[in-house]
Design an enzyme around this catalytic site. Structure first.
Site, short mmCIF file in Angstrom:
data_model
loop_
_atom_site.label_atom_id
_atom_site.label_comp_id
_atom_site.label_asym_id
_atom_site.label_seq_id
_atom_site.Cartn_x
_atom_site.Cartn_y
_atom_site.Cartn_z
N LYS A 13 0.83 -1.21 0.00
CA LYS A 13 0.00 0.00 0.00
C LYS A 13 0.87 1.26 0.00
O LYS A 13 0.71 2.14 -0.84
CB LYS A 13 -0.95 -0.01 1.22
CG LYS A 13 -1.86 -1.23 1.28
CD LYS A 13 -2.80 -1.20 2.48
CE LYS A 13 -2.12 -1.27 3.83
NZ LYS A 13 -1.39 -2.53 4.10
N ARG A 88 -9.99 -0.15 9.09
CA ARG A 88 -9.48 -1.49 9.39
C ARG A 88 -10.50 -2.32 10.17
O ARG A 88 -10.23 -3.49 10.44
CB ARG A 88 -8.22 -1.38 10.23
CG ARG A 88 -6.89 -1.56 9.46
CD ARG A 88 -5.79 -1.34 10.46
NE ARG A 88 -4.51 -1.90 10.18
CZ ARG A 88 -3.50 -1.26 9.58
NH1 ARG A 88 -3.67 -0.06 9.09
NH2 ARG A 88 -2.33 -1.83 9.46
N ARG A 125 11.59 -5.07 5.31
CA ARG A 125 11.20 -3.67 5.08
C ARG A 125 12.05 -2.69 5.88
O ARG A 125 12.30 -2.88 7.06
CB ARG A 125 9.73 -3.47 5.44
CG ARG A 125 9.32 -1.99 5.37
CD ARG A 125 7.84 -1.79 5.26
NE ARG A 125 7.12 -2.19 6.44
CZ ARG A 125 5.80 -2.14 6.55
NH1 ARG A 125 5.06 -1.73 5.53
NH2 ARG A 125 5.21 -2.53 7.66
N ARG A 158 11.09 -0.94 11.49
CA ARG A 158 10.04 -0.70 12.48
C ARG A 158 10.01 -1.84 13.49
O ARG A 158 10.20 -2.99 13.14
CB ARG A 158 8.68 -0.63 11.77
CG ARG A 158 8.41 0.70 11.12
CD ARG A 158 7.19 0.70 10.19
NE ARG A 158 6.03 -0.03 10.67
CZ ARG A 158 4.89 -0.13 9.99
NH1 ARG A 158 4.75 0.46 8.81
NH2 ARG A 158 3.87 -0.81 10.47
N ARG A 169 0.20 -9.24 13.43
CA ARG A 169 -0.51 -8.28 12.56
C ARG A 169 -1.25 -8.98 11.44
O ARG A 169 -2.33 -8.55 11.04
CB ARG A 169 0.48 -7.26 12.00
CG ARG A 169 0.84 -6.21 13.04
CD ARG A 169 2.15 -5.54 12.74
NE ARG A 169 2.12 -4.84 11.48
CZ ARG A 169 3.17 -4.70 10.67
NH1 ARG A 169 4.33 -5.22 11.00
NH2 ARG A 169 3.06 -4.03 9.57
#
Ligand code: ADP
Ligand code: ADP
Length: 214
Positions: A13, A88, A125, A158, A169
């Site tokens: 996204k 969400r 990431r 992160r 998650r």
């Protein structure tokens, strides 16, 4: 245009958002980015959200809804927006519909990616500390190691991209967020995008769904 960008964590996204937002001249509004900005500034909202974020759980609806609807009321979002990571939950989707009234969400783009690929992507990431652009050493490397192409900001991992939080998650997404695909499907605004392709092919598919040229 009023667009919602959906998909599990790691679907791409944030990666796709810049091009879409530039092409359509609408602001990119990412609830996760806004929450991390609050935390970096040490605001009460950031403090309250932090514990849930670190565990990979959703931040309470009331907090997120207030934060995102406030942002949507800024003048730059008057003629359209690209929402990323919000809604969400069913409650968030209903609050958004209520606040938009007759204008409504025009398109919900759902970027679909399987779990194994998500885990691979999130494990690698790196995120810019300044503008939150995502990178990946293999599939989306920065020009200079650990520096953002856009603003030279430091790239970091992160906390919630570490293995335990990633699994949590994805589970939270499957339970609490994936039902929204049906929610927008029923409204006739849903477009499915195959997210398991190279980044530029995903972008082409998104532009085709939006009916715009690159
Ligand atoms: P990603 O898209 O990579 O999963 P985000 O940056 O969108 O991650 O979100 C990071 C965290 O911020 C989430 O795990 C959650 O704790 C919180 N968060 C972001 N958006 C929402 C939302 N709409 N509702 C509740 N929590 C949210
Ligand atoms: P999201 O915002 O949906 O959580 P990101 O855009 O941050 O996802 O992408 C997650 C990770 O996967 C990042 O490291 C990014 O560079 C990488 N990535 C994004 N799209 C692709 C793709 N199509 N193929 C391979 N890696 C990708």
């Amino acid at each position: 245009m009023r667009i919602v960008l959906m998909g599990p964590p790691g679907a791409g996204k944030g990666t796709q958002a810049t091009a879409i937002s530039q092409r359509l001249s609408v602001p990119h509004i990412a609830s996760g980015n806004l929450l991390r900005e609050h935390r970096a500034k040490g605001t009460p909202l950031g403090e309250e959200a932090g514990a849930s974020m670190d565990k990979g759980l959703l931040v309470p609806d009331g907090l997120v809804i207030r934060m995102v609807l406030d942002r949507l009321n800024q003048p730059d979002a008057k003629d359209g927006f690209l929402l990323d990571g919000f809604p969400r939950t069913g409650e968030q989707a209903e609050a958004l519909d209520k606040s938009l009234g007759l204008r409504g969400v025009q398109m919900a783009l759902n970027i679909a990616v399987g779990t194994d690929e998500l885990v691979k992507r999130l494990g690698g990431r790196l995120t810019c500390r300044t503008c939150q652009t995502p990178y990946h050493p293999v599939t989306a490397p920065p020009k200079v190691a650990r520096r953002c192409d856009k603003d030279g900001g430091e790239l970091y991992q992160r906390d919630d991209d570490k293995p335990d939080a990633v699994r949590q998650r994805i589970e939270v997404y499957n339970k609490q967020t994936s039902p929204l695909v049906e929610y927008y499907g029923r409204r006739g605004t849903l477009k499915e995008i195959n997210g398991e392709q190279a980044i530029d092919h995903v972008q082409t598919a998104i532009f085709a769904a939006l009916g715009v040229k690159a």
